[in-house]
Each structure stands twice: as C-alpha cells, then as structure tokens.
Design a protein around this motif. Structure first.
Motif, PDB file in Angstrom:
ATOM      1  N   ASP A 110       0.826  -1.201   0.000  1.00 54.91           N
ATOM      2  CA  ASP A 110       0.000   0.000   0.000  1.00 54.91           C
ATOM      3  C   ASP A 110       0.864   1.256   0.000  1.00 54.91           C
ATOM      4  O   ASP A 110       0.345   2.355  -0.085  1.00 54.91           O
ATOM      5  N   HIS A 111       2.170   1.110   0.089  1.00 52.06           N
ATOM      6  CA  HIS A 111       3.101   2.232   0.156  1.00 52.06           C
ATOM      7  C   HIS A 111       3.330   2.770  -1.268  1.00 52.06           C
ATOM      8  O   HIS A 111       3.957   2.115  -2.100  1.00 52.06           O
ATOM      9  N   LEU A 112       2.821   3.971  -1.546  1.00 52.62           N
ATOM     10  CA  LEU A 112       2.865   4.532  -2.894  1.00 52.62           C
ATOM     11  C   LEU A 112       4.292   4.702  -3.406  1.00 52.62           C
ATOM     12  O   LEU A 112       4.592   4.381  -4.557  1.00 52.62           O
ATOM     13  N   GLY A 113       5.190   5.179  -2.578  1.00 53.69           N
ATOM     14  CA  GLY A 113       6.572   5.359  -3.006  1.00 53.69           C
ATOM     15  C   GLY A 113       7.207   4.052  -3.445  1.00 53.69           C
ATOM     16  O   GLY A 113       7.902   3.988  -4.462  1.00 53.69           O
ATOM     17  N   LEU A 114       6.942   2.991  -2.707  1.00 48.21           N
ATOM     18  CA  LEU A 114       7.481   1.677  -3.054  1.00 48.21           C
ATOM     19  C   LEU A 114       6.829   1.150  -4.331  1.00 48.21           C
ATOM     20  O   LEU A 114       7.501   0.588  -5.190  1.00 48.21           O
ATOM     21  N   GLN A 115       5.535   1.358  -4.477  1.00 49.46           N
ATOM     22  CA  GLN A 115       4.841   0.936  -5.692  1.00 49.46           C
ATOM     23  C   GLN A 115       5.462   1.592  -6.923  1.00 49.46           C
ATOM     24  O   GLN A 115       5.730   0.936  -7.926  1.00 49.46           O
ATOM     25  N   LEU A 116       5.684   2.904  -6.834  1.00 49.43           N
ATOM     26  CA  LEU A 116       6.256   3.640  -7.963  1.00 49.43           C
ATOM     27  C   LEU A 116       7.673   3.178  -8.269  1.00 49.43           C
ATOM     28  O   LEU A 116       8.038   2.996  -9.430  1.00 49.43           O
ATOM     29  N   PHE A 117       8.467   2.980  -7.230  1.00 49.94           N
ATOM     30  CA  PHE A 117       9.840   2.521  -7.429  1.00 49.94           C
ATOM     31  C   PHE A 117       9.860   1.166  -8.118  1.00 49.94           C
ATOM     32  O   PHE A 117      10.561   0.961  -9.111  1.00 49.94           O
ATOM     33  N   LEU A 118       9.082   0.220  -7.595  1.00 50.07           N
ATOM     34  CA  LEU A 118       9.075  -1.126  -8.162  1.00 50.07           C
ATOM     35  C   LEU A 118       8.560  -1.131  -9.602  1.00 50.07           C
ATOM     36  O   LEU A 118       9.092  -1.853 -10.454  1.00 50.07           O
ATOM     37  N   LYS A 119       7.565  -0.334  -9.884  1.00 52.05           N
ATOM     38  CA  LYS A 119       7.029  -0.255 -11.245  1.00 52.05           C
ATOM     39  C   LYS A 119       8.080   0.293 -12.199  1.00 52.05           C
ATOM     40  O   LYS A 119       8.286  -0.232 -13.296  1.00 52.05           O
ATOM     41  N   ARG A 120       8.774   1.341 -11.767  1.00 52.95           N
ATOM     42  CA  ARG A 120       9.793   1.974 -12.609  1.00 52.95           C
ATOM     43  C   ARG A 120      10.919   0.998 -12.938  1.00 52.95           C
ATOM     44  O   ARG A 120      11.279   0.825 -14.099  1.00 52.95           O
ATOM     45  N   VAL A 121      11.457   0.349 -11.919  1.00 54.70           N
ATOM     46  CA  VAL A 121      12.597  -0.528 -12.187  1.00 54.70           C
ATOM     47  C   VAL A 121      12.188  -1.825 -12.877  1.00 54.70           C
ATOM     48  O   VAL A 121      12.923  -2.333 -13.711  1.00 54.70           O
ATOM     49  N   SER A 122      11.011  -2.360 -12.559  1.00 57.92           N
ATOM     50  CA  SER A 122      10.627  -3.637 -13.178  1.00 57.92           C
ATOM     51  C   SER A 122      10.276  -3.466 -14.652  1.00 57.92           C
ATOM     52  O   SER A 122      10.411  -4.425 -15.426  1.00 57.92           O
ATOM     53  N   THR A 123       9.851  -2.270 -15.071  1.00 60.54           N
ATOM     54  CA  THR A 123       9.590  -2.059 -16.500  1.00 60.54           C
ATOM     55  C   THR A 123      10.892  -1.754 -17.240  1.00 60.54           C
ATOM     56  O   THR A 123      11.005  -2.029 -18.426  1.00 60.54           O
ATOM     57  N   LYS A 124      11.872  -1.208 -16.533  1.00 57.64           N
ATOM     58  CA  LYS A 124      13.158  -0.869 -17.139  1.00 57.64           C
ATOM     59  C   LYS A 124      14.097  -2.074 -17.197  1.00 57.64           C
ATOM     60  O   LYS A 124      14.822  -2.261 -18.168  1.00 57.64           O
ATOM     61  N   LEU A 125      14.083  -2.895 -16.153  1.00 56.56           N
ATOM     62  CA  LEU A 125      15.027  -4.005 -16.046  1.00 56.56           C
ATOM     63  C   LEU A 125      14.356  -5.344 -16.298  1.00 56.56           C
ATOM     64  O   LEU A 125      13.198  -5.546 -15.971  1.00 56.56           O
ATOM     65  N   LYS A 126      15.135  -6.247 -16.839  1.00 58.75           N
ATOM     66  CA  LYS A 126      14.728  -7.633 -17.045  1.00 58.75           C
ATOM     67  C   LYS A 126      15.857  -8.512 -16.529  1.00 58.75           C
ATOM     68  O   LYS A 126      16.977  -8.036 -16.344  1.00 58.75           O
ATOM     69  N   PRO A 127      15.606  -9.799 -16.313  1.00 61.87           N
ATOM     70  CA  PRO A 127      16.692 -10.668 -15.844  1.00 61.87           C
ATOM     71  C   PRO A 127      17.921 -10.652 -16.758  1.00 61.87           C
ATOM     72  O   PRO A 127      19.029 -10.946 -16.335  1.00 61.87           O
ATOM     73  N   THR A 128      17.745 -10.283 -18.034  1.00 58.90           N
ATOM     74  CA  THR A 128      18.861 -10.240 -18.982  1.00 58.90           C
ATOM     75  C   THR A 128      19.530  -8.870 -19.071  1.00 58.90           C
ATOM     76  O   THR A 128      20.433  -8.680 -19.875  1.00 58.90           O
ATOM     77  N   SER A 129      19.099  -7.908 -18.256  1.00 59.19           N
ATOM     78  CA  SER A 129      19.705  -6.574 -18.255  1.00 59.19           C
ATOM     79  C   SER A 129      21.154  -6.668 -17.798  1.00 59.19           C
ATOM     80  O   SER A 129      21.532  -7.622 -17.110  1.00 59.19           O
TER      81      SER A 129
END
Length: 81
Positions: free
Chosen positions: A30-49
């Motif tokens: 429910d923590h908005l800051g954490l939600q935004l952080f995780l969304k940003r990095v998970s769309t940018k990074l993949k296991p092959t990054s």
C-alpha cells in the motif's frame, strides 16, 4: 545517526532483491513510493539486463528499505518468506 544493518532486512546479496527489481517477483504493498519505485525498475530491467544496472537498482531498493524500515514492516515480512 550512524548506518546500521537491520536483522529484518535481507542482505543486498539475497536473490530476493534481484527478483523484485527485475519483476520476477511481485510485492503487494500500500506504500505509494514503493509501488512507484518497483514499477519503474521492473519495467526498465529484465533478468537479462546488464549486471551493473541490476546491481544499481538492488542497491537503491535496499537503501529504500533501510531508510523506511519502520513503515515497511508488512513488506519486509513478505520478502522474508
């Protein structure tokens, strides 16, 4: 205040952080800051990054949890499972 490593927060070397930043593992929160952080990095990074990009994101996420440990207890319990 000096830096201290929490016993509740897994070490940066734990594969759990890699799974979170690459989107391999979801973390409901429910923590908005954490939600935004995780969304940003998970769309940018993949296991092959590139390894350095993943390590940088892991460092950021770990530091976020160290800073906000008191309000992220519910999330830390989920990560520790």
């Amino acid at each position: 205040m000096p830096y201290r490593e929490s016993t509740m927060i897994p070490p940066k070397s734990s594969g759990k952080w890699r799974d979170l930043v690459t989107g391999k593992r979801q973390l409901p929160t429910d923590h908005l800051g954490l939600q935004l952080f995780l969304k940003r990095v998970s769309t940018k990074l993949k296991p092959t990054s590139p390894a350095q990009e993943i390590e940088d994101a892991i460092g950021e996420l770990h530091a976020f949890f160290v800073k906000y440990e008191r309000i992220l207890q519910k999330e830390l319990v989920q990560i520790s499972k």
